[in-house]
Design an enzyme around this catalytic site. Structure first.
Site, PDB file in Angstrom:
ATOM      1  N   GLY A  78       0.843  -1.195   0.038  1.00  0.00           N
ATOM      2  CA  GLY A  78       0.012  -0.068  -0.134  1.00  0.00           C
ATOM      3  C   GLY A  78       0.760   1.390   0.105  1.00  0.00           C
ATOM      4  O   GLY A  78       0.676   2.195   0.429  1.00  0.00           O
ATOM      5  N   HIS A  81      -7.166   3.958  20.537  1.00  0.00           N
ATOM      6  CA  HIS A  81      -6.122   4.957  21.092  1.00  0.00           C
ATOM      7  C   HIS A  81      -6.789   5.308  22.584  1.00  0.00           C
ATOM      8  O   HIS A  81      -6.035   5.223  23.351  1.00  0.00           O
ATOM      9  CB  HIS A  81      -6.194   6.317  20.339  1.00  0.00           C
ATOM     10  CG  HIS A  81      -5.727   5.813  18.949  1.00  0.00           C
ATOM     11  ND1 HIS A  81      -5.017   5.000  18.359  1.00  0.00           N
ATOM     12  CD2 HIS A  81      -6.285   6.775  17.838  1.00  0.00           C
ATOM     13  CE1 HIS A  81      -4.885   5.060  17.301  1.00  0.00           C
ATOM     14  NE2 HIS A  81      -5.578   5.917  16.817  1.00  0.00           N
ATOM     15  N   ARG A 132      -1.106  16.382  29.339  1.00  0.00           N
ATOM     16  CA  ARG A 132      -1.660  16.725  27.880  1.00  0.00           C
ATOM     17  C   ARG A 132      -0.741  16.160  26.688  1.00  0.00           C
ATOM     18  O   ARG A 132       0.618  16.209  26.611  1.00  0.00           O
ATOM     19  CB  ARG A 132      -1.503  18.340  27.288  1.00  0.00           C
ATOM     20  CG  ARG A 132      -2.248  18.614  26.126  1.00  0.00           C
ATOM     21  CD  ARG A 132      -2.449  20.014  25.820  1.00  0.00           C
ATOM     22  NE  ARG A 132      -1.188  20.946  25.934  1.00  0.00           N
ATOM     23  CZ  ARG A 132      -0.955  21.979  26.691  1.00  0.00           C
ATOM     24  NH1 ARG A 132      -1.839  22.239  27.713  1.00  0.00           N
ATOM     25  NH2 ARG A 132       0.088  22.534  26.548  1.00  0.00           N
ATOM     26  N   GLN A 176      -1.004  15.744  23.221  1.00  0.00           N
ATOM     27  CA  GLN A 176      -0.903  16.638  22.104  1.00  0.00           C
ATOM     28  C   GLN A 176      -2.051  17.784  22.066  1.00  0.00           C
ATOM     29  O   GLN A 176      -3.037  17.597  22.512  1.00  0.00           O
ATOM     30  CB  GLN A 176      -0.771  15.912  20.858  1.00  0.00           C
ATOM     31  CG  GLN A 176      -2.319  15.287  20.437  1.00  0.00           C
ATOM     32  CD  GLN A 176      -2.122  14.284  19.429  1.00  0.00           C
ATOM     33  OE1 GLN A 176      -0.886  13.743  19.095  1.00  0.00           O
ATOM     34  NE2 GLN A 176      -2.997  13.988  18.672  1.00  0.00           N
TER      35      GLN A 176
HETATM   36  C1  BG6 Z   1      -6.041   7.599  13.506  1.00  0.00           C
HETATM   37  C2  BG6 Z   1      -7.365   7.794  13.175  1.00  0.00           C
HETATM   38  O1  BG6 Z   1      -5.722   6.413  14.087  1.00  0.00           O
HETATM   39  O2  BG6 Z   1      -5.588   8.753  14.243  1.00  0.00           O
HETATM   40  C3  BG6 Z   1      -7.921   9.374  12.718  1.00  0.00           C
HETATM   41  O3  BG6 Z   1      -7.775   6.769  12.325  1.00  0.00           O
HETATM   42  C4  BG6 Z   1      -6.920  10.279  13.620  1.00  0.00           C
HETATM   43  O4  BG6 Z   1      -9.036   9.411  12.405  1.00  0.00           O
HETATM   44  C5  BG6 Z   1      -5.633   9.882  13.722  1.00  0.00           C
HETATM   45  O5  BG6 Z   1      -7.311  11.710  12.750  1.00  0.00           O
HETATM   46  C6  BG6 Z   1      -5.046  10.885  14.586  1.00  0.00           C
HETATM   47  O6  BG6 Z   1      -3.489  10.864  14.783  1.00  0.00           O
HETATM   48  P1  BG6 Z   1      -2.685  11.876  15.281  1.00  0.00           P
HETATM   49  O7  BG6 Z   1      -1.566  11.248  15.859  1.00  0.00           O
HETATM   50  O8  BG6 Z   1      -2.537  12.686  14.479  1.00  0.00           O
HETATM   51  O9  BG6 Z   1      -3.226  12.328  16.778  1.00  0.00           O
END
Ligand code: BG6
Length: 490
Positions: free
Chosen positions: A13, A247, A377, A379
């Site tokens: 991919g 997450h 925090r 991010q």
């Molecule tokens: C991804 C999600 O796993 O994480 C997305 O599928 C999201 O929807 C992204 O925007 C956010 O990642 P980061 O690292 O930018 O916070």
């Protein structure tokens, strides 16, 4: 430093966004810092029609030399990296395509043992096709020679417990659990990795880390943009499967798990699984779902107006869930977890609120004592803040809650690595601590599967919220119901 044996990294991919924007730039960063063996090659494989030169030009658009300041060295390193990148066009389900890839690899690598990483930067619908085609083509080392093969897959791993179990079972016919690295890139974020250090390398937190001192925990994740180009994928999954089940639940398990017996992959993941199993499956009463409508100015359009989204889509772009942990440490402590797209700001943070100080030494309003709070925090702008009460300097007695503040940027004079850099290095080094084990995945699905099925069967309509707002009002009501109030209200 990386192992010295030959290493072939196949990015399946390779023309897509994930590969181009995250995976390959992260490999380049490892290359610049000397973490890849001298004899490494990167092979892109995808359906798009490129040759290796075209592929290199495409990769070059996203490479930045953050670890090699200075123009000349940057150009040299980029050139050296690109010369090790090759491309093979093919079909994901065709073992012939993978035989072509094999041929290309042999031309670059010659004979002798080669370690291989297969990175699946592809939609989840084709994971299995690729794994089977790889298996049929004989490309996967089965461990009986002096070389290894590892596969990296990205969430979502299935859509619920059942589909996830099937995916695990089928993938294991080609790649054993030991060869499988299930990525949740939040686990590679610097401050998420710091959670265990914060909790277990400081004496002051662990004694307070329970229902006796902690009143509530709020994990908030917000993005100011809508789903954008990813509607095709997103409309099949929704925010609970996209962000919450992985997450946010990972962050929650690192926050709430017991201390692992040792700092190693097995013990850490055992501790997380134990915690995940203690979370009660989420009930519909404790869930609010929302979907963004147009912005109040009318400049941003609604989710259902995005390309490829059916106008009657009920897919949530926002969810707030109240999770309860059924164990002696956390019984009665509400974990309010919230994730949404198209909200007013970009933020991911954890707020740990302590109980109020019992008794009233200062009775009047000016000297009101507020509860302590620890804010982590993740991010943007990583920081850890402890909110504590202090006397405001002056002749009268006035108290105020003020911040003991650790801001990463100023405290550590170091570049914060991208999550993918850290995770890819772990794959190369065989460190599985930050990857999701099969039983962990199953336990995470168990928290959300019943409610996802009820929602979908009952066609629960999400509450609309304006693009760029704070999210649905019903989420505040849910929080109030569990004792969040005043400025504590998420
Ligand atoms: C991804 C999600 O796993 O994480 C997305 O599928 C999201 O929807 C992204 O925007 C956010 O990642 P980061 O690292 O930018 O916070």
């Amino acid at each position: 430093m990386g192992e010295e044996k030959k290493l072939g990294i196949v990015v399946v991919g390779a023309s897509g966004d994930l590969a181009q924007k995250k995976v390959i730039p992260a490999l380049f960063a490892l290359f610049c810092q000397g973490y890849l063996p001298p004899d490494f090659h990167l092979y892109g494989m995808a359906r798009s029609d490129f040759d290796s030169e075209g592929f290199r030009r495409k990769i070059a658009e996203n490479l930045t030399c953050r670890y090699t300041p200075g123009e000349a060295s940057c150009a040299d390193r980029t050139e050296a990296f690109l010369s090790r990148c090759h491309y093979c066009q093919g079909q994901y389900s065709s073992s012939d395509s993978f035989l072509d890839l094999f041929q290309l690899m042999r031309e670059q690598e010659g004979d002798g043992p080669v370690n291989r990483i297969f990175y699946m930067a592809i939609p989840p619908t084709v994971f299995l096709d690729v794994a089977r085609a790889l298996g049929d083509s004989g490309l996967v080392a089965c461990g009986d020679r002096d070389e290894w093969s590892r596969i990296v897959i990205e969430k979502p791993f299935g859509r619920d417990r059942e589909t996830s179990d099937i995916l695990i079972r089928e993938m294991q016919k080609v790649f054993s659990e030991d060869m499988t690295y299930r990525i949740d890139h939040y686990l590679g974020k610097e401050i998420v990795q710091n959670l265990m250090v914060l909790r277990f390398a400081n004496l002051i937190f662990e004694p307070l880390w329970s229902r006796a001192y902690i009143r509530s925990i709020h994990i908030r994740w917000a993005e100011p943009v809508g789903v954008g180009q990813r509607t095709g994928y997103f409309n099949g999954f929704g925010i609970i499967r996209d962000v919450m089940q992985n997450h946010l639940l990972q962050i929650m398990s690192l926050l709430a798990m017991d201390r692992p017996v040792k700092f190693d992959a097995r013990e850490i993941r055992d501790a997380k699984v134990q915690l995940l199993k203690a979370i009660r499956p989420l009930s519909l009463d404790d869930l609010v779902v929302g979907q963004y409508g147009a912005s109040e100015s009318g400049r941003q359009s609604s989710y259902v107006a995005e390309p490829m989204v059916p106008s009657d889509s009920l897919v949530p772009t926002y969810a707030a869930a109240l999770l309860k942990i059924n164990n002696s440490r956390w019984d009665g402590v509400p974990f309010f977890i919230e994730a949404g797209k198209a909200l007013e700001e970009r933020i991911n943070e954890v707020r740990i609120r302590f109980h109020e100080v019992p008794g009233h030494l200062w009775g009047d309003q000016q000297a009101r004592v507020e509860a302590n709070e620890l804010v982590i925090r993740i991010q943007p702008d990583e920081a850890i803040t402890l909110k504590i009460m202090n006397k405001v300097p002056g002749l009268d007695l006035k108290l105020a809650r003020t911040d003991l503040n650790l801001r990463y940027q100023s405290a550590f004079n170091a570049l914060i690595p991208e999550a993918y850099e850290c995770l890819l290095l772990d794959v190369i080094q065989g460190d599985r601590n930050l990857f999701i084990r099969a039983d962990e995945l199953a336990a995470a699905w168990d928290v959300f599967t019943p409610v996802l099925h009820q929602m979908e069967a009952g066609k629960i309509a999400p509450e609309l919220y304006p693009y760029g707002s704070r999210g649905p009002e019903a989420a505040r009501q849910l929080a109030r119901r569990y004792g969040f109030f005043g400025s504590d209200l998420p």
